[in-house]
Structure formats: C-alpha cells, structure tokens
Design an enzyme around this catalytic site. Structure first.
Site, mmCIF file in Angstrom:
data_model
loop_
_atom_site.group_PDB
_atom_site.id
_atom_site.type_symbol
_atom_site.label_atom_id
_atom_site.label_comp_id
_atom_site.label_asym_id
_atom_site.label_seq_id
_atom_site.Cartn_x
_atom_site.Cartn_y
_atom_site.Cartn_z
ATOM 1 N N ARG A 58 3.368 -5.428 -0.310
ATOM 2 C CA ARG A 58 3.394 -4.469 -1.418
ATOM 3 C C ARG A 58 3.625 -5.125 -2.768
ATOM 4 O O ARG A 58 3.237 -4.569 -3.796
ATOM 5 C CB ARG A 58 4.413 -3.364 -1.140
ATOM 6 C CG ARG A 58 3.955 -2.422 -0.013
ATOM 7 C CD ARG A 58 4.972 -1.340 0.282
ATOM 8 N NE ARG A 58 6.279 -1.852 0.589
ATOM 9 C CZ ARG A 58 6.703 -2.184 1.804
ATOM 10 N NH1 ARG A 58 5.925 -2.034 2.840
ATOM 11 N NH2 ARG A 58 7.918 -2.652 1.985
ATOM 12 N N GLU A 95 18.622 -7.766 9.156
ATOM 13 C CA GLU A 95 19.733 -7.081 9.823
ATOM 14 C C GLU A 95 19.912 -7.548 11.259
ATOM 15 O O GLU A 95 21.014 -7.606 11.774
ATOM 16 C CB GLU A 95 19.497 -5.569 9.832
ATOM 17 C CG GLU A 95 19.761 -4.905 8.521
ATOM 18 C CD GLU A 95 19.540 -3.419 8.621
ATOM 19 O OE1 GLU A 95 20.293 -2.750 9.344
ATOM 20 O OE2 GLU A 95 18.594 -2.930 7.981
#
Length: 170
Positions: A58, A95
């Site tokens: 993006r 994460e």
C-alpha cells in the site's frame, strides 16, 4: 479536506481483536485521492528529497506520486524474495514472529536524502526496518510520512529521532 470519513474500520480483520483501517474508500473517491496526495506532499514542508521509499504494497500507492511531485526517484521496499536484483535485507518483529524486508543494493547513494512513505504507522516495526535499510545503504532519512498513524500502538517510539508526519491520527 477531512479524510476521516473516507477511512473505513473493519473490525476483527485480519484477526480477532484487530480494527483494520481500510483506505480503499479514500482511493475510490477521485477528489479525496487527489487531496490526500497533495496533503501528503505538503507534509514534506519543502524539504529537499532525492528519493522516496515506498513500502509494499500500500505504500506503493502514494510514494510514486510523492516522488513525482518532489522531482525525486522512487524506491520500492518489498517482502523477502520479491525484488529481482541484489538486495539488502532487514528483519523486524511482528506480534507473533518475524518478517523481512528487502531493498535493492544500488537503490540509494551515500548522502541521498530519503522520504520514507507507508500507508499506516502501527507498531513501527516495518518503518524502523525501512529506516535501517536506508541508513545501511548510506542514505539519510529526512522524514517518515504516513497516511494514518495509530498512536495507541506506540509505533512512533520505534521511530524516535526521526521526523514523523501523517494526515490522520487515531
């Protein structure tokens, strides 16, 4: 222009508990898209920039537009294995594991002034990895530029010492 109405929140995407900020409504509206491009350029505040690094995928939307407006080159940074020439890699933490970004080894010359652009600053791991790659190649990170900054994830802490700009903050 107020860009917030053009950002759609998708709850529990890409996994439960995550509220994803979807920029596609902004991209779909010609006026909002053009205004965002101009506003991101304004955030650079007249700084001299040699090249704009866009973070895949993006970040590739606005980074080339910024490069054009800044009369600068465009550099794609991608996930491991996606670039065809010799690369320099940088790992970063997620994460639940690690990932790796790559840049072409000939993308940046010593002392070149670099604008780093991505769509969202979340935890900061991706942006920090990109800054590390730029500096390993001898470039100077002038600014890190984002469409959206998610302050509650504290990503700015990983970019301590860099100028950070964004159009929206959550």
């Amino acid at each position: 222009m107020d860009f917030e109405p053009f950002i759609r929140t998708i709850n529990n995407f890409p996994k439960p508990g995550v509220s994803y900020k979807d920029i596609t409504p902004l991209l779909n509206d010609a006026n909002a898209f053009k205004a965002a491009s101009s506003a991101l350029y304004t955030l650079v505040n007249g700084a001299s920039i040699d090249k704009v690094v866009g973070v895949g995928s993006r970040g590739f939307i606005f980074a080339p537009l910024l490069a054009d407006k800044l009369n600068a080159g465009f550099i794609p940074v991608r996930k491991k294995g996606k670039l065809p020439f010799g690369t320099l890699a940088e790992s970063y933490d997620l994460e639940y594991g690690t990932d790796e970004l790559e840049i072409h080894t000939d993308a940046i010359g010593r002392g070149e002034r670099i604008l780093v652009h991505d769509d969202v600053l979340a935890t900061g791991g991706t942006a920090r990895a990109v800054c590390n790659l730029v500096e390993k190649l001898g470039g100077e990170v002038v600014q890190c530029n984002f469409l959206i900054r998610l302050d509650f994830l504290n990503g700015g802490e990983k970019l301590n010492g860099y100028t950070i700009s964004s159009l929206l903050r959550y």
